[in-house]
Design a protein around this motif. Structure first.
Motif, PDB file in Angstrom:
ATOM      1  N   GLU A  83       0.831  -1.209   0.000  1.00 31.83           N
ATOM      2  CA  GLU A  83       0.000   0.000   0.000  1.00 31.83           C
ATOM      3  C   GLU A  83       0.862   1.254   0.000  1.00 31.83           C
ATOM      4  O   GLU A  83       0.499   2.272  -0.577  1.00 31.83           O
ATOM      5  CB  GLU A  83      -0.913   0.025   1.234  1.00 31.83           C
ATOM      6  CG  GLU A  83      -2.031  -0.983   1.201  1.00 31.83           C
ATOM      7  CD  GLU A  83      -2.748  -1.115   2.539  1.00 31.83           C
ATOM      8  OE1 GLU A  83      -2.291  -0.524   3.552  1.00 31.83           O
ATOM      9  OE2 GLU A  83      -3.760  -1.824   2.582  1.00 31.83           O
ATOM     10  N   GLY A  98      -3.975  -0.118  -5.375  1.00 34.89           N
ATOM     11  CA  GLY A  98      -4.395  -1.392  -4.820  1.00 34.89           C
ATOM     12  C   GLY A  98      -4.121  -2.594  -5.697  1.00 34.89           C
ATOM     13  O   GLY A  98      -4.506  -3.707  -5.349  1.00 34.89           O
ATOM     14  N   CYS A 118      -4.323  -5.179  -2.738  1.00 33.66           N
ATOM     15  CA  CYS A 118      -5.630  -5.862  -2.649  1.00 33.66           C
ATOM     16  C   CYS A 118      -5.512  -7.377  -2.800  1.00 33.66           C
ATOM     17  O   CYS A 118      -6.073  -8.114  -1.975  1.00 33.66           O
ATOM     18  CB  CYS A 118      -6.609  -5.285  -3.666  1.00 33.66           C
ATOM     19  SG  CYS A 118      -7.237  -3.673  -3.165  1.00 33.66           S
ATOM     20  N   GLU A 164      -6.501 -10.066   0.071  1.00 38.67           N
ATOM     21  CA  GLU A 164      -7.438 -11.141  -0.255  1.00 38.67           C
ATOM     22  C   GLU A 164      -6.822 -12.515   0.001  1.00 38.67           C
ATOM     23  O   GLU A 164      -7.497 -13.417   0.505  1.00 38.67           O
ATOM     24  CB  GLU A 164      -7.893 -11.018  -1.704  1.00 38.67           C
ATOM     25  CG  GLU A 164      -8.799  -9.832  -1.937  1.00 38.67           C
ATOM     26  CD  GLU A 164      -9.064  -9.559  -3.409  1.00 38.67           C
ATOM     27  OE1 GLU A 164      -8.557 -10.302  -4.272  1.00 38.67           O
ATOM     28  OE2 GLU A 164      -9.784  -8.578  -3.693  1.00 38.67           O
TER      29      GLU A 164
END
Length: 108
Positions: free
Chosen positions: A70, A78, A82, A86
């Motif tokens: 980040e 992202g 991300c 996840e």
């Protein structure tokens, strides 16, 4: 000689790989019964010393990587962080939960 960060990571991954191979060897032993198999699965998710298991530590490592991504990813969009968040969630929610279910099914 001072080892670089990447060299330390490679060495740690090698050690972790050897440890996982040992666990796999133990899992494939002919004398592992359902109670022992359940106990081994619980160790992967619920190790009591230190208070966590392999699966939670793996998820935490990915979360740490996501937090770092980040901060350094281009445009802070992202694209890197991300998928890492996840992956950590999938490990915890899916893999971890399924290990618990399997262990309970083998030996409540």
């Amino acid at each position: 000689m001072t080892r670089t960060r990447l060299e330390r990571v490679r060495a740690a991954v090698g050690i972790a790989s050897l440890a996982l191979q040992q666990i796999e060897d133990d899992l494939s032993a002919d004398d592992v019964d359902q109670e022992e198999l359940a106990a081994i699965l619980r160790e992967l998710i619920e190790d009591t010393d230190p208070p966590s298991g392999f699966i939670p530590f793996l998820a935490q490592m990915l979360t740490t990587a996501a937090r770092r991504a980040e901060q350094v990813e281009p445009d802070r969009d992202g694209d890197a962080s991300c998928p890492l968040h996840e992956a950590a969630a999938l490990i915890t929610d899916n893999a971890g939960q399924r290990l618990i279910w399997a262990a309970r099914a083998l030996h409540p």
